[in-house]
Design a protein around this motif. Structure first.
Motif, short mmCIF file in Angstrom:
data_model
loop_
_atom_site.label_atom_id
_atom_site.label_comp_id
_atom_site.label_asym_id
_atom_site.label_seq_id
_atom_site.Cartn_x
_atom_site.Cartn_y
_atom_site.Cartn_z
N GLU A 182 -25.89 -13.57 -52.93
CA GLU A 182 -25.25 -14.58 -53.39
C GLU A 182 -26.38 -15.65 -54.31
O GLU A 182 -26.06 -16.10 -55.28
N ALA A 183 -27.60 -15.39 -53.84
CA ALA A 183 -28.91 -15.95 -54.42
C ALA A 183 -29.11 -15.74 -55.85
O ALA A 183 -29.38 -16.32 -56.90
N LEU A 184 -28.70 -14.42 -55.93
CA LEU A 184 -28.96 -13.79 -57.47
C LEU A 184 -27.73 -13.81 -58.55
O LEU A 184 -27.91 -13.96 -59.55
N GLU A 185 -26.55 -14.38 -57.72
CA GLU A 185 -25.36 -14.80 -58.38
C GLU A 185 -25.31 -13.65 -59.57
O GLU A 185 -24.82 -13.91 -60.96
N GLU A 186 -25.12 -12.32 -59.14
CA GLU A 186 -24.58 -11.43 -60.16
C GLU A 186 -23.41 -10.68 -59.92
O GLU A 186 -23.07 -10.80 -58.49
N ALA A 187 -22.54 -10.31 -60.64
CA ALA A 187 -21.21 -9.83 -60.14
C ALA A 187 -21.02 -8.31 -59.86
O ALA A 187 -20.14 -8.15 -58.96
N GLU A 188 -22.09 -7.44 -60.26
CA GLU A 188 -21.64 -6.10 -60.11
C GLU A 188 -22.00 -5.68 -58.55
O GLU A 188 -21.08 -4.98 -58.16
N VAL A 189 -22.83 -6.41 -57.77
CA VAL A 189 -22.86 -6.46 -56.39
C VAL A 189 -23.09 -7.70 -55.79
O VAL A 189 -23.71 -8.44 -56.03
N SER A 190 -21.86 -8.10 -55.06
CA SER A 190 -21.48 -9.33 -54.46
C SER A 190 -22.27 -9.44 -52.95
O SER A 190 -22.64 -10.61 -52.45
N GLU A 191 -22.19 -8.24 -52.38
CA GLU A 191 -22.58 -8.44 -50.81
C GLU A 191 -23.16 -7.15 -50.56
O GLU A 191 -22.81 -6.16 -51.01
N PHE A 228 -36.40 -6.55 -59.25
CA PHE A 228 -36.40 -5.21 -59.14
C PHE A 228 -35.70 -4.38 -58.22
O PHE A 228 -34.87 -3.48 -58.46
N VAL A 229 -35.66 -5.17 -56.92
CA VAL A 229 -34.77 -4.78 -55.76
C VAL A 229 -33.58 -4.57 -56.45
O VAL A 229 -32.60 -3.46 -56.16
N TYR A 230 -32.95 -5.58 -56.91
CA TYR A 230 -31.47 -5.72 -57.15
C TYR A 230 -31.29 -4.36 -58.29
O TYR A 230 -30.40 -3.67 -58.58
N GLU A 231 -32.08 -4.53 -59.44
CA GLU A 231 -32.02 -3.46 -60.38
C GLU A 231 -32.04 -1.93 -59.93
O GLU A 231 -31.09 -1.26 -60.41
N PHE A 232 -33.00 -1.71 -58.93
CA PHE A 232 -32.80 -0.54 -58.25
C PHE A 232 -31.50 -0.12 -57.54
O PHE A 232 -30.97 0.98 -57.67
N ILE A 233 -30.99 -1.18 -57.08
CA ILE A 233 -29.67 -0.83 -56.35
C ILE A 233 -28.49 -0.69 -57.25
O ILE A 233 -27.95 0.39 -57.15
N VAL A 234 -28.42 -1.38 -58.42
CA VAL A 234 -27.23 -1.35 -59.44
C VAL A 234 -27.63 0.05 -60.08
O VAL A 234 -26.69 0.70 -60.40
N LEU A 235 -28.74 0.49 -60.14
CA LEU A 235 -29.08 1.92 -60.91
C LEU A 235 -28.53 3.12 -60.07
O LEU A 235 -28.32 4.06 -60.57
#
Length: 172
Positions: free
Chosen positions: A30-39, A116-123
């Motif tokens: 939620e703090a990142l406010e990105e749509a690809e991964v919401s939770e 970086f943590v979020y980018e690795f998850i999305v990748l």
């Protein structure tokens, strides 16, 4: 979760291996406010090795589950994540990123790894992520079938353009 929790004071690290553990839950996403991964619920183990000449090797190990929209029906889909990624960092005059090398302004000396943590998850998420057969939202599947281009193209095939019909007669 406050994203500042993921800020590492590189200047304060001892030489050798330094280990950090974080539990990332829906508040992180939620703090990142990105749509690809919401939770999701991710356990992050971050190992930072500092060498004598102030080079840093960061190893991100992430395990857990994230929720992403199904590619077909758009309903939430749990996806298991098991990632190990590496980044290298060094001190310099100003912040910059180049492939897997990050330069951190020596005057600041800290690195926030939340992005970086979020980018690795999305990748780690496959391009196509769908429910198991028969598990997609049935209402959405019916709607897709109703408006499918394949269905309308079948109907179009039944009626032949008069110009083509004339050419087919010439062929006979």
């Amino acid at each position: 979760m406050d994203l500042e929790t993921l800020t590492i004071d590189l200047k304060g690290l001892k030489q050798g291996i330094n280990t950090f553990h974080f539990s990332l839950d829906h508040t992180y996403f939620e703090a990142l406010e990105e749509a690809e991964v919401s939770e999701g619920n991710i356990e992050l183990a971050l190992e930072i090795t500092r060498t004598a000449n102030d080079l840093f090797t960061l190893i991100f190990r992430q395990k857990g589950t994230v929720m992403v929209p199904c590619t077909i029906c758009l309903d939430p889909l749990p996806l298991v994540i098991d990632i190990e990624e590496r980044l290298d960092a060094k001190f310099g005059n100003e912040y910059s990123e180049d492939d897997n090398l990050i330069t951190i302004a020596e005057s600041e000396g800290t690195l926030n790894v939340s992005w970086f943590v979020y980018e690795f998850i999305v990748l780690a998420i496959p391009i196509k992520h769908v429910h198991a057969p028969g598990k997609c939202n049935p209402a959405m599947i019916r709607m897709l079938e109703k408006h499918s281009t394949a269905r309308s193209s079948e109907e179009d095939d039944k009626t032949i353009d008069p110009r083509w019909e004339a050419l087919l007669k010439l062929k006979e």
